[in-house]
Design a protein around this motif. Structure first.
Motif, PDB file in Angstrom:
ATOM      1  N   SER A 298     -30.248  79.441  -7.593  1.00  0.00           N
ATOM      2  CA  SER A 298     -29.069  79.952  -8.461  1.00  0.00           C
ATOM      3  C   SER A 298     -28.795  81.260  -7.955  1.00  0.00           C
ATOM      4  O   SER A 298     -27.488  81.665  -7.709  1.00  0.00           O
ATOM      5  CB  SER A 298     -29.707  80.147  -9.778  1.00  0.00           C
ATOM      6  N   VAL A 299     -29.628  82.106  -7.048  1.00  0.00           N
ATOM      7  CA  VAL A 299     -29.317  83.316  -6.691  1.00  0.00           C
ATOM      8  C   VAL A 299     -28.175  83.045  -5.476  1.00  0.00           C
ATOM      9  O   VAL A 299     -27.286  83.853  -5.668  1.00  0.00           O
ATOM     10  CB  VAL A 299     -30.433  84.046  -6.230  1.00  0.00           C
ATOM     11  N   LEU A 300     -28.744  82.227  -4.664  1.00  0.00           N
ATOM     12  CA  LEU A 300     -27.922  81.942  -3.477  1.00  0.00           C
ATOM     13  C   LEU A 300     -26.683  81.370  -3.956  1.00  0.00           C
ATOM     14  O   LEU A 300     -25.360  81.840  -3.367  1.00  0.00           O
ATOM     15  CB  LEU A 300     -28.457  80.921  -2.548  1.00  0.00           C
TER      16      LEU A 300
ATOM     17  N   TYR B 269     -24.219  84.154  -5.357  1.00  0.00           N
ATOM     18  CA  TYR B 269     -23.790  85.313  -4.307  1.00  0.00           C
ATOM     19  C   TYR B 269     -23.252  84.801  -3.215  1.00  0.00           C
ATOM     20  O   TYR B 269     -22.269  85.733  -2.263  1.00  0.00           O
ATOM     21  CB  TYR B 269     -25.016  86.320  -4.266  1.00  0.00           C
TER      22      TYR B 269
END
Lengths: 285, 350
Positions: free
Chosen positions: B40-42, B45
């Motif tokens: 989810s972070v990747l 961003y």
């Protein structure tokens, strides 16, 4: 920034030409006194900025300088973080999340963030990033660190992935918490300049290989020269001798003839070499 | 544009993600990992579409090619699924843990005319590629002895929580470290016809090996020795070294430096006696640099071969299968009880 910055590769067994030479240097500099003695030479020859990785052993140098302020009134440090092999080896063993957890002062924050799920991601990322930066900066407490760099492995990893907000997060934290200028080390200057533009970082400090041979200058010598000519950024040249592949006098004459280079970072292991580099640069700058 | 998906967001997966996305001919069309937080972070961003299921990514992302950087035990089924869908495949090393499967998948890819690659990036290191060139030119005559080594600081204490510490998942220094120098020996000398004296030994790990020692014999008559230890703190990072002794000289190389001793005049640039060349001279410039030119060069080779429809490659599935076979021979030798004397004598008398 000073025109000449003193680098630290020679102290930590980094040599882009020869593993044997790198090991010999690691042996020679295994006692911190040997490192400090060369740093004293650099200081006394007027090279008073030390651009160094956040290697554990640098803490011994900073402790020494902190304890002797009268000996080093002008000493400045340009920390370059993180010491990447520490993370790379940890990642092989523990995976990316495990590696980050290992270097956080309190791994609990990451676990809490992971439990919190997606909605917390932005805040967490910033929180974790700033904690990691603070952990790396601890060894420089009370010392002058006017520029703080993000290392090329991290910069270029983020650059390729397109994870560009991280550059702004880093810059913001370095400015507000340390009142320092953010710097970026890269092997891909032309591409990085576009990325920094995109996240609104104006006139950034960018340190990269710039040498007559084009060694590790991705984007090509032409791309670099155009960037130096036309783009607003504060360039620091490293690897100007291309790891010894170019004769010093020739390398310095060439680098000093390029436009808009603000500083050169170089490494040396003896006072004579430090003085020789300084004198050579003085001929042109 | 070639649409690429990457599965497995570990150290190598992230590195591939960065390099492939930076490639001017690539559209990074999907990433996949089992860690939903990391994913989810990747996704948030980088803006790349994310998938928690590999099958869903292959079904939805309209890929031309997939990069597989998952734990080694997952390579075989994931490669098969991708080939069945007609995708070109770049797989991390080692290729498959069972060499019979490696052979089968190499044949499947060939039948389907797909471009394949396995991440043996040392074949793209300037010094090691130069060794191949020198051997092909006969510079050191007939190779009689080869020493292949890798040392580095990976497992330095008793712990380890990832798949790399689990033998069944393809962890351990044999698959992770020794595979590289062995892959170079395969390139230089072919496949061994015999291995012996193999010892796979833990130093700190509880479930797998941290060091490897063994002897290999090749059809050419050359003897090889492998010596690997990834619990070596004296190295800053992985250091791979190859030394070859031949009837007309000796070659020694690591990733930075090539030292050649020739008993007579050699190919252009190599005199009688010593010649030393450095990575600065032997390395071709890459369009994007992260960690080493070789990682970018192998990615570029894969993409270029897809664009130009060249299935033959220096690190194709077929080439990697030879290394899987060699690894399996070492494992079998290490696990076998005391070897029968007769067999050994037969070989010596060969």
């Amino acid at each position: 920034m000073d025109r000449l910055l003193f680098g630290d590769n020679q102290f930590f067994g980094v040599n882009h030409m020869s593993e044997e030479k790198a090991r010999a240097q690691a042996m020679r500099f295994q006692d911190i006194e040997a490192i400090q003695s060369v740093l004293d030479d650099a200081y006394d020859e007027g090279v008073t900025t030390f651009m160094c990785t956040t290697h554990d052993r640098i803490a011994e140098v900073t402790a020494h300088v902190r304890a002797n302020p009268q000996r080093y009134p002008d000493q400045k440090f340009f920390p370059c973080m993180p010491y990447a092999h520490k993370y790379a080896n940890a990642m092989t063993e523990d995976g990316p999340i495990g590696a980050i957890r290992r270097f956080l002062p309190d791994g609990g924050i990451l676990d809490a963030a992971m439990r919190g799920g997606m909605s917390l991601a932005k805040k967490d990322i910033e929180g974790v990033t700033t904690l990691l930066i603070d952990a790396e900066m601890k060894m420089f407490e009370g010392l002058s660190t006017p520029v703080i760099f993000l290392q090329n492995v991290v910069v270029d990893l983020l650059l390729g992935m397109g994870f560009l907000d991280a550059f702004a997060t880093f810059a913001e934290h370095v400015r507000t918490r340390y009142h320092a200028e953010p710097g970026f080390i890269t092997m891909n200057t032309p591409m990085l300049l576009d990325a920094l533009d995109k996240v609104g970082l104006v006139n950034p400090i960018v340190c990269s290989n710039i040498n007559k041979l084009g060694f590790r200058m991705s984007g090509g010598v032409e791309g670099y020269l155009q960037a130096l000519e036309k783009r607003p950024f504060r360039a620091i040249a490293m690897s100007v001798f291309a790891s010894g592949a170019i004769r010093p006098a020739e390398a310095i004459e060439w680098i000093c003839a390029q436009p808009n280079i603000e500083s050169i970072v170089f490494g040396a292991s003896s006072r004579a070499h430090i003085a020789a580099t300084r004198d050579e640069v003085k001929k042109y700058w | 544009m070639i649409r690429v998906g990457v599965v497995g967001m570990g150290k190598m997966g992230l590195s591939h993600l960065s390099i492939f996305r930076a490639h001017p001919q690539v559209e990074l069309a999907g990433i996949c990992d089992s860690n939903s937080y990391l994913l989810s972070v990747l996704g948030k961003y980088t803006g790349i579409p994310t998938y928690s299921s590999y099958e869903t990514m292959l079904a939805k992302a309209e890929l031309d090619a997939v990069v597989i950087a998952t734990p080694s035990a997952l390579h075989a089924p994931m490669v098969r699924t991708a080939l069945d869908r007609g995708l070109h495949v770049f797989c991390e090393k080692p290729f498959c843990l069972d060499p019979a499967v490696s052979e089968e998948l190499a044949a499947l890819a060939e039948a389907k005319d797909l471009v394949t690659a396995v991440g043996y990036h040392y074949r793209f290191v300037g010094t090691f590629a130069e060794i191949k060139r020198l051997l092909d030119a006969g510079a050191i005559g007939e190779v009689t002895l080869a020493q292949a080594e890798a040392f580095g600081p990976v497992v330095l204490k008793r712990q380890g929580t990832t798949w790399r510490s689990k033998k069944q998942l393809g962890g351990g220094s044999l698959y992770d470290y020794a595979a590289h120098p062995l892959n170079l020996l395969n390139w230089y000398l072919g496949s061994p016809n015999w291995v012996g004296g193999t010892v796979l030994q833990p130093v700190f790990s509880s479930e797998t090996d941290d060091q490897v020692a063994g002897t290999l014999r090749f059809d050419s008559g050359a003897t090889g020795q492998i010596s690997v230890n990834w619990s070596d703190e004296s190295e800053r990072k992985m250091s791979t070294k190859i030394t070859l002794w031949g009837t007309k000289g000796r070659i020694h190389a690591d990733r930075q430096e090539l030292q050649v001793y020739l008993r007579e005049e050699g190919p252009t640039g190599y005199r009688k006696g010593w010649t030393v060349k450095y990575t600065t001279e032997l390395t071709k410039e890459v369009w994007f640099y992260l960690r080493g030119e070789e990682y970018s060069a192998q990615a570029d080779d894969f993409i270029t071969r897809i664009a130009e429809h060249h299935t033959d490659g220096v690190n194709s599935f077929t080439a990697a299968t030879a290394t899987d076979q060699t690894l399996a021979m070492l494992v079998a030798d290490a696990e076998s009880p005391t070897k029968p004397r007769g067999g050994l004598r037969r070989l010596i008398g060969r």
